[in-house]
Design an enzyme around this catalytic site. Sequence first.
Site, PDB file in Angstrom:
ATOM      1  NE  ARG A 288       0.494  10.562   9.987  1.00  0.00           N
ATOM      2  CZ  ARG A 288       0.154   9.427   9.389  1.00  0.00           C
ATOM      3  NH1 ARG A 288      -1.019   8.895   9.588  1.00  0.00           N
ATOM      4  NH2 ARG A 288       1.000   8.828   8.583  1.00  0.00           N
TER       5      ARG A 288
ATOM      6  CE  LYS B   3      -1.830   1.654   4.064  1.00  0.00           C
ATOM      7  NZ  LYS B   3      -1.463   3.077   4.227  1.00  0.00           N
ATOM      8  CG  ASN B   4       2.392   2.750   3.555  1.00  0.00           C
ATOM      9  OD1 ASN B   4       1.220   3.057   3.320  1.00  0.00           O
ATOM     10  ND2 ASN B   4       2.880   2.619   4.785  1.00  0.00           N
TER      11      ASN B   4
ATOM     12  CG  ASP C  88       2.960   1.706   9.553  1.00  0.00           C
ATOM     13  OD1 ASP C  88       2.564   2.565  10.353  1.00  0.00           O
ATOM     14  OD2 ASP C  88       3.114   1.925   8.337  1.00  0.00           O
TER      15      ASP C  88
ATOM     16  CB  CYS D 197      -4.986  10.886  11.341  1.00  0.00           C
ATOM     17  SG  CYS D 197      -3.359  10.256  11.633  1.00  0.00           S
TER      18      CYS D 197
ATOM     19  NE  ARG E 227      -6.765   4.484   5.761  1.00  0.00           N
ATOM     20  CZ  ARG E 227      -5.764   4.656   6.616  1.00  0.00           C
ATOM     21  NH1 ARG E 227      -5.973   4.666   7.898  1.00  0.00           N
ATOM     22  NH2 ARG E 227      -4.529   4.845   6.175  1.00  0.00           N
TER      23      ARG E 227
HETATM   24  C1  UD1 Z   1       4.412   6.941   6.308  1.00  0.00           C
HETATM   25  C2  UD1 Z   1       3.502   5.748   6.151  1.00  0.00           C
HETATM   26  C3  UD1 Z   1       2.911   5.343   7.499  1.00  0.00           C
HETATM   27  C4  UD1 Z   1       4.024   5.131   8.513  1.00  0.00           C
HETATM   28  C5  UD1 Z   1       4.960   6.333   8.560  1.00  0.00           C
HETATM   29  C6  UD1 Z   1       6.178   6.104   9.453  1.00  0.00           C
HETATM   30  C7  UD1 Z   1       2.628   6.034   3.906  1.00  0.00           C
HETATM   31  C8  UD1 Z   1       1.457   6.339   3.051  1.00  0.00           C
HETATM   32  N1  UD1 Z   1       2.423   6.092   5.240  1.00  0.00           N
HETATM   33  O1  UD1 Z   1       3.596   8.019   6.789  1.00  0.00           O
HETATM   34  O2  UD1 Z   1       2.168   4.141   7.314  1.00  0.00           O
HETATM   35  O3  UD1 Z   1       3.463   4.931   9.787  1.00  0.00           O
HETATM   36  O4  UD1 Z   1       5.446   6.632   7.235  1.00  0.00           O
HETATM   37  O5  UD1 Z   1       6.880   4.991   9.043  1.00  0.00           O
HETATM   38  O6  UD1 Z   1       3.697   5.714   3.428  1.00  0.00           O
HETATM   39  N2  UD1 Z   1       6.465  14.800  10.535  1.00  0.00           N
HETATM   40  C9  UD1 Z   1       6.601  16.159  10.842  1.00  0.00           C
HETATM   41  N3  UD1 Z   1       6.559  17.051   9.812  1.00  0.00           N
HETATM   42  C10 UD1 Z   1       6.398  16.661   8.510  1.00  0.00           C
HETATM   43  C11 UD1 Z   1       6.282  15.280   8.219  1.00  0.00           C
HETATM   44  C12 UD1 Z   1       6.307  14.393   9.254  1.00  0.00           C
HETATM   45  O7  UD1 Z   1       6.743  16.523  12.003  1.00  0.00           O
HETATM   46  O8  UD1 Z   1       6.386  17.522   7.617  1.00  0.00           O
HETATM   47  C13 UD1 Z   1       6.471  13.822  11.650  1.00  0.00           C
HETATM   48  C14 UD1 Z   1       5.110  13.102  11.761  1.00  0.00           C
HETATM   49  O9  UD1 Z   1       4.192  13.875  12.502  1.00  0.00           O
HETATM   50  C15 UD1 Z   1       5.489  11.819  12.449  1.00  0.00           C
HETATM   51  C16 UD1 Z   1       6.890  11.533  11.889  1.00  0.00           C
HETATM   52  O10 UD1 Z   1       7.365  12.773  11.358  1.00  0.00           O
HETATM   53  O11 UD1 Z   1       5.549  11.998  13.823  1.00  0.00           O
HETATM   54  C17 UD1 Z   1       6.926  10.470  10.817  1.00  0.00           C
HETATM   55  O12 UD1 Z   1       6.115  10.843   9.761  1.00  0.00           O
HETATM   56  P1  UD1 Z   1       6.398  10.427   8.245  1.00  0.00           P
HETATM   57  O13 UD1 Z   1       7.650   9.620   8.149  1.00  0.00           O
HETATM   58  O14 UD1 Z   1       6.283  11.647   7.410  1.00  0.00           O
HETATM   59  O15 UD1 Z   1       5.154   9.484   7.962  1.00  0.00           O
HETATM   60  P2  UD1 Z   1       4.156   9.527   6.754  1.00  0.00           P
HETATM   61  O16 UD1 Z   1       4.879   9.736   5.483  1.00  0.00           O
HETATM   62  O17 UD1 Z   1       2.991  10.403   7.065  1.00  0.00           O
END
Ligand code: UD1
Length: 417
Positions: free
Chosen positions: A121, A22-23, A304, A116, A396
Amino acid sequence: MEHFIINGKKPLAGKVLISGSKNATLPIMAASLISNGEVVLKGVPDLEDITVMSEALKLFGAKVDRENDTLIINSRNLNSCELPEDISRKMRASNLVMGALLARFNEAKVAYPGGCAIGTRPMDLHLKGFESLGHRISDGHSYMTGKGGNLEGTEILLDFPSVGATENIMMAASVIPGITTIRNAAREPEIIDLQNFLNCLGAKITGAGSDTIRIKGVNELGSGEHQIIPDRIEAGTFMVAAAITRGEVELQNVILEHIQPVVAKLKEIGVEVIPYKAGLIVKANKRLRNTDIKTMPYPGFPTDMQAQMMALLATVNGTSIIVETIFENRFMHVQELRRMAAEIKIEGRVAIIKGKSKLEGAIVEATDLRAGAALVLAGLAAEGETIINKIAHIDRGYDKFHIKLSDLGAEIIRKLE
Ligand code: UD1
């Protein structure tokens, strides 16, 4: 409302075919918007999140057709670069279209996906990255907008190796003149898959899988065909399903390297994991013991898989500790697991799990995707009947979850009230 009814205590046995990731699929679908031609994606899982992303692509004017596990996306005639709130709110990962739209139109308006269940996030790292490339960004209450100014490749150092920010910046930079270097990039296997996909369309990206990614901007991206990697989180979930029911399951379509952190922990607690050419066998016929886990960016233990491992550790001998370092509110499953007689205490980002031999069936609620999966796993191990509500969260991210589990001997049915 649809729910699962599980009658536990049936050791799982047999073979399960793991679906595509999925990711990996979601950012790759978003990246298809940059292509001026036709994209063929193979091994696409059948999931609610994929349907939502397809809807989003269609809104921009793309043609999206599905034949079994193949998705054909044609983005030749796009006519919009705006993602409205109703779609954006359905799926956090919809923010991944922003980098692709900026690459294609030099302009994007994307409704903020908001927080969420598992945390706030924010998008700051994504937006700072776009700004460094020369986009003028405005971050309103409900919309993020970007418009290309003087675009040029540059050095971007991420404060944290965010998966989504790394992917969004890779997409945005793929057609920007010059060289962009992302430092402290996320190293997840899904980033490598995105690099391979973009390169098959004509991009020039190297370094994915390491903490430094180098993107040499090209003029445009064309057509291509790509096979999606197997879903490492689905694989991990079925490994835990085998372990929690003290069964023996053969997983097909897995890449061992991608699930090493989960394999290592399972072995540590006494589960046998035997790799073979087409996949691996997971066997749990010995007494299992406790361990400690800290979630980390890849190649550390994946956040995850935290909820699913917690369900398993609730059934082993001894006390385990889990520290969640990635998301600030990812222990929603604890309250539900407690209803099933699990003994778990939370102190901030630390969960203390006192393992015991018996979980009990109960009526519980899936609060997010992986929390829902953990409850299904706990239900498989519990004495008596477990009813899991709000299973839309599980849809999902798991392709035919209850059917795959039934095929392995689980007593699980899906019912509409
Ligand atoms: C992706 C995965 C999700 C997984 C996560 C961490 C997808 C679609 N989803 O989510 O399943 O749980 O990686 O492995 O691939 N953060 C900030 N600022 C930002 C971006 C992120 O502070 O601009 C923080 C987030 O709040 C969180 C952490 O960084 O605490 C990790 O987030 P991130 O690696 O960006 O996860 P996603 O890409 O949203």
